[in-house]
Design a protein around this motif. Structure first.
Motif, PDB file in Angstrom:
ATOM      1  N   VAL A 162       4.136  12.308  -0.499  1.00  0.00           N
ATOM      2  CA  VAL A 162       4.310  12.970   0.798  1.00  0.00           C
ATOM      3  C   VAL A 162       5.255  14.167   0.717  1.00  0.00           C
ATOM      4  CG1 VAL A 162       3.752  10.925   2.144  1.00  0.00           C
ATOM      5  CG2 VAL A 162       6.126  11.316   1.421  1.00  0.00           C
ATOM      6  N   ASN A 163       6.080  14.227  -0.334  1.00  0.00           N
ATOM      7  CA  ASN A 163       6.991  15.362  -0.499  1.00  0.00           C
ATOM      8  C   ASN A 163       6.421  16.454  -1.391  1.00  0.00           C
ATOM      9  OD1 ASN A 163       8.965  14.080   1.086  1.00  0.00           O
ATOM     10  ND2 ASN A 163       9.782  12.984  -0.683  1.00  0.00           N
ATOM     11  N   ASN A 164       5.174  16.265  -1.837  1.00  0.00           N
ATOM     12  CA  ASN A 164       4.505  17.261  -2.699  1.00  0.00           C
ATOM     13  C   ASN A 164       5.327  17.585  -3.944  1.00  0.00           C
ATOM     14  OD1 ASN A 164       2.255  17.649  -0.904  1.00  0.00           O
ATOM     15  ND2 ASN A 164       3.616  18.849   0.413  1.00  0.00           N
ATOM     16  N   SER A 165       5.915  16.543  -4.528  1.00  0.00           N
ATOM     17  CA  SER A 165       6.737  16.746  -5.720  1.00  0.00           C
ATOM     18  C   SER A 165       5.929  16.829  -7.005  1.00  0.00           C
ATOM     19  CB  SER A 165       7.757  15.599  -5.847  1.00  0.00           C
ATOM     20  OG  SER A 165       8.723  15.670  -4.823  1.00  0.00           O
ATOM     21  N   GLY A 166       4.720  16.257  -6.983  1.00  0.00           N
ATOM     22  CA  GLY A 166       3.973  16.144  -8.229  1.00  0.00           C
ATOM     23  C   GLY A 166       3.743  17.451  -8.946  1.00  0.00           C
ATOM     24  N   GLN A 167       3.457  18.511  -8.189  1.00  0.00           N
ATOM     25  CA  GLN A 167       3.160  19.809  -8.788  1.00  0.00           C
ATOM     26  C   GLN A 167       4.295  20.816  -8.636  1.00  0.00           C
ATOM     27  OE1 GLN A 167       0.086  20.664 -10.588  1.00  0.00           O
ATOM     28  NE2 GLN A 167       0.318  18.424 -10.647  1.00  0.00           N
ATOM     29  N   ASP A 168       5.377  20.426  -7.975  1.00  0.00           N
ATOM     30  CA  ASP A 168       6.524  21.317  -7.834  1.00  0.00           C
ATOM     31  C   ASP A 168       7.458  21.179  -9.024  1.00  0.00           C
ATOM     32  OD1 ASP A 168       5.665  22.295  -5.444  1.00  0.00           O
ATOM     33  OD2 ASP A 168       6.942  21.004  -4.206  1.00  0.00           O
ATOM     34  N   GLY A 212       3.737  16.223 -13.223  1.00  0.00           N
ATOM     35  CA  GLY A 212       2.471  15.765 -12.659  1.00  0.00           C
ATOM     36  C   GLY A 212       2.228  14.281 -12.823  1.00  0.00           C
ATOM     37  N   TYR A 213       3.310  13.471 -12.899  1.00  0.00           N
ATOM     38  CA  TYR A 213       3.190  12.017 -12.981  1.00  0.00           C
ATOM     39  C   TYR A 213       3.306  11.417 -11.580  1.00  0.00           C
ATOM     40  CZ  TYR A 213       4.735  12.933 -17.809  1.00  0.00           C
ATOM     41  OH  TYR A 213       4.880  13.415 -19.076  1.00  0.00           O
ATOM     42  N   ARG A 214       2.692  10.252 -11.389  1.00  0.00           N
ATOM     43  CA  ARG A 214       2.925   9.516 -10.143  1.00  0.00           C
ATOM     44  C   ARG A 214       4.086   8.550 -10.303  1.00  0.00           C
ATOM     45  NH1 ARG A 214       1.440   4.595  -7.742  1.00  0.00           N
ATOM     46  NH2 ARG A 214       1.532   4.700  -5.455  1.00  0.00           N
ATOM     47  N   ASN A 215       3.997   7.670 -11.273  1.00  0.00           N
ATOM     48  CA  ASN A 215       5.091   6.731 -11.543  1.00  0.00           C
ATOM     49  C   ASN A 215       5.004   6.288 -12.991  1.00  0.00           C
ATOM     50  OD1 ASN A 215       7.384   5.249 -10.762  1.00  0.00           O
ATOM     51  ND2 ASN A 215       6.168   3.389 -10.524  1.00  0.00           N
ATOM     52  N   PRO A 216       5.571   7.057 -13.906  1.00  0.00           N
ATOM     53  CA  PRO A 216       5.452   6.748 -15.340  1.00  0.00           C
ATOM     54  C   PRO A 216       6.305   5.543 -15.719  1.00  0.00           C
ATOM     55  CG  PRO A 216       6.842   8.683 -15.015  1.00  0.00           C
ATOM     56  CD  PRO A 216       6.310   8.304 -13.663  1.00  0.00           C
ATOM     57  N   HIS A 250       0.039  16.614 -15.704  1.00  0.00           N
ATOM     58  CA  HIS A 250      -0.859  15.467 -15.629  1.00  0.00           C
ATOM     59  C   HIS A 250      -1.569  15.330 -14.278  1.00  0.00           C
ATOM     60  CE1 HIS A 250       0.120  14.116 -19.635  1.00  0.00           C
ATOM     61  NE2 HIS A 250       1.384  14.360 -19.364  1.00  0.00           N
ATOM     62  N   GLY A 251      -1.375  16.305 -13.380  1.00  0.00           N
ATOM     63  CA  GLY A 251      -2.268  16.460 -12.254  1.00  0.00           C
ATOM     64  C   GLY A 251      -1.885  15.863 -10.923  1.00  0.00           C
ATOM     65  N   TRP A 252      -1.007  14.841 -10.908  1.00  0.00           N
ATOM     66  CA  TRP A 252      -0.656  14.225  -9.629  1.00  0.00           C
ATOM     67  C   TRP A 252       0.100  15.237  -8.772  1.00  0.00           C
ATOM     68  CZ3 TRP A 252      -1.998  10.352  -6.745  1.00  0.00           C
ATOM     69  CH2 TRP A 252      -1.152   9.912  -5.708  1.00  0.00           C
ATOM     70  N   SER A 253      -0.194  15.361  -7.472  1.00  0.00           N
ATOM     71  CA  SER A 253      -1.107  14.545  -6.700  1.00  0.00           C
ATOM     72  C   SER A 253      -2.362  15.317  -6.275  1.00  0.00           C
ATOM     73  CB  SER A 253      -0.392  14.014  -5.457  1.00  0.00           C
ATOM     74  OG  SER A 253       0.077  15.115  -4.649  1.00  0.00           O
ATOM     75  N   VAL A 254      -2.609  16.443  -6.950  1.00  0.00           N
ATOM     76  CA  VAL A 254      -3.910  17.092  -6.761  1.00  0.00           C
ATOM     77  C   VAL A 254      -5.004  16.155  -7.253  1.00  0.00           C
ATOM     78  CG1 VAL A 254      -5.369  19.044  -7.437  1.00  0.00           C
ATOM     79  CG2 VAL A 254      -2.948  19.409  -6.916  1.00  0.00           C
ATOM     80  N   ARG A 255      -4.684  15.439  -8.335  1.00  0.00           N
ATOM     81  CA  ARG A 255      -5.632  14.482  -8.900  1.00  0.00           C
ATOM     82  C   ARG A 255      -4.947  13.133  -9.094  1.00  0.00           C
ATOM     83  NH1 ARG A 255      -8.461  16.895 -14.210  1.00  0.00           N
ATOM     84  NH2 ARG A 255      -6.511  16.126 -15.099  1.00  0.00           N
ATOM     85  N   PRO A 269       2.102  25.545 -12.530  1.00  0.00           N
ATOM     86  CA  PRO A 269       1.810  26.752 -13.304  1.00  0.00           C
ATOM     87  C   PRO A 269       1.044  26.530 -14.610  1.00  0.00           C
ATOM     88  CG  PRO A 269       4.098  26.112 -13.604  1.00  0.00           C
ATOM     89  CD  PRO A 269       3.530  25.190 -12.573  1.00  0.00           C
ATOM     90  N   THR A 270       0.862  25.287 -15.018  1.00  0.00           N
ATOM     91  CA  THR A 270       0.134  25.030 -16.263  1.00  0.00           C
ATOM     92  C   THR A 270      -1.110  24.196 -15.968  1.00  0.00           C
ATOM     93  OG1 THR A 270       1.530  23.094 -16.707  1.00  0.00           O
ATOM     94  CG2 THR A 270       2.203  25.173 -17.714  1.00  0.00           C
ATOM     95  N   PRO A 271      -2.139  24.278 -16.828  1.00  0.00           N
ATOM     96  CA  PRO A 271      -3.406  23.584 -16.555  1.00  0.00           C
ATOM     97  C   PRO A 271      -3.265  22.073 -16.632  1.00  0.00           C
ATOM     98  CG  PRO A 271      -3.444  24.599 -18.727  1.00  0.00           C
ATOM     99  CD  PRO A 271      -2.206  25.091 -18.067  1.00  0.00           C
ATOM    100  N   PHE A 272      -4.197  21.382 -15.979  1.00  0.00           N
ATOM    101  CA  PHE A 272      -4.200  19.937 -15.995  1.00  0.00           C
ATOM    102  C   PHE A 272      -4.557  19.413 -17.390  1.00  0.00           C
ATOM    103  CE2 PHE A 272      -5.561  20.055 -11.280  1.00  0.00           C
ATOM    104  CZ  PHE A 272      -4.235  20.122 -10.887  1.00  0.00           C
TER     105      PHE A 272
END
Length: 329
Positions: A162-168, A212-216, A250-255, A269-272
């Motif tokens: 909900v905080n959009n941290s995955g890609q920030d 791009g991790y959700r919960n490693p 690793h894409g979270w949370s776009v993927r 800024p880097t590819p998935f």
């Protein structure tokens, strides 16, 4: 009259047995070998690390560290024999500070001299780095083959990023940090390696090595490539095993794995980077990263990455050809 086709799966080739039936623990989450003796150490989630002699017949266990905060994991410095240093990942306070809220913290302790059984010196506690917690907090800190401390973190929320941290890259959520604990920069207890991938990216935290991790939940370094294998807990449908590298996204949370989750959200800024393996929630609900087997007891497992699932109690083993990008089971 059944129209079912096929047969049940055969029995698995390995059977788990309880290794130390004389011992009981409350919420054990991590186990490690003592670098200096045959003793083993077990961390309990609520904040205690015990040690015990695996050869002893009785239930005797000894406190190595007692915290008033939760513990997710700990690790020994590669030069533990010389410096006695241990790094502890503490995910949250047992009592919430209303002024600052919950914080995840990495501590450094040193072994109390002459302690037998071994015990960490409470007075040696040093907070290396901290960041807000509040949900998926990741949970491991290990010095890698290059001598830097790697720290995995979750997105810090209870669900859906909900905080959009995955890609920030402007916070320390949903990332793997890489910091230098042996050569700190002025004013803090760690340094920034000059070759970290985002040190020159405007607005990015320079500690970040991958994101791009959700919960490693658990990572370990591949003995050949030196890259970290990561078990990344998914949300709605998929659980992931990832092989990270410098700058990996690793894409979270776009993927969620390779599948759309918030497909219209801003990307980093880097590819998935695709996961090595995805498990559907029909077979796995809370993945736990493991280790590449290098032991001698089961030679047929040499080089196999072994990992498991907390919810269903299953374990898997895979071989990964890093040149051909191919998985075999």
């Amino acid at each position: 009259t059944s129209r079912l086709i096929g047969s049940p799966d055969p029995p698995p080739p390995y059977r788990l047995v309880r290794a130390f039936p004389q011992h009981t623990f409350k919420g054990p989450v991590f186990l490690a070998e003592d670098p200096l003796s045959p003793r083993l150490f077990v961390a309990e989630y609520d904040g205690t690390i015990y040690s015990f002699d695996p050869a002893a017949p009785g239930p005797q266990k000894d406190v190595f560290l007692q915290l008033d905060r939760g513990i997710s994991a700990f690790s020994f410095h590669p030069k533990y024999r010389e410096n006695g240093q241990v790094f502890v990942f503490s995910h949250a306070d047992n009592k919430i500070d209303s002024r600052r809220g919950q914080m995840s913290q990495i501590y450094r302790y040193t072994l109390r001299k002459g302690s037998n059984p071994p015990r960490l010196d409470p007075a040696s506690k040093t907070v290396i780095i901290e960041w807000p917690s509040g949900g998926h907090n990741g949970g491991e800190a290990i010095i890698g083959p290059d001598g830097y401390l790697y720290v995995s973190t979750g997105d810090g929320t209870s669900g859906s990023d909900v905080n959009n941290s995955g890609q920030d890259l402007d916070d320390l959520h949903a990332v793997m940090m890489r910091i230098d604990v042996d050569h700190p920069d002025p004013g803090r207890h760690y340094g920034i390696p000059k070759d970290n991938p985002f040190v020159n990216t405007p607005g990015a935290r320079p500690e970040i090595w991958a994101y791009g991790y959700r919960n490693p939940w658990r990572f370990s370094f591949d003995p050949q490539s030196g890259l970290p294998w990561v078990g990344d807990v998914g949300q709605d449908i998929w659980e992931m095993i990832e092989l990270s590298h410098k700058g990996a996204n690793h894409g979270w949370s776009v993927r969620e794995g390779t599948h759309p989750f918030h497909p219209n959200a801003a990307k980093g800024p880097t590819p998935f980077v695709d996961p090595i393996v995805e498990h559907h929630h029909t077979e796995c609900r809370s993945i736990t990263g493991g280790y590449v087997y290098t032991g001698a007891k089961f030679p047929e497992l040499k080089g196999v990455y072994i990992y498991g699932d907390y919810e269903y109690g299953k374990m898997w083993g895979l071989r990964y050809d890093q040149k051909r990008k191919k998985v075999t089971w």
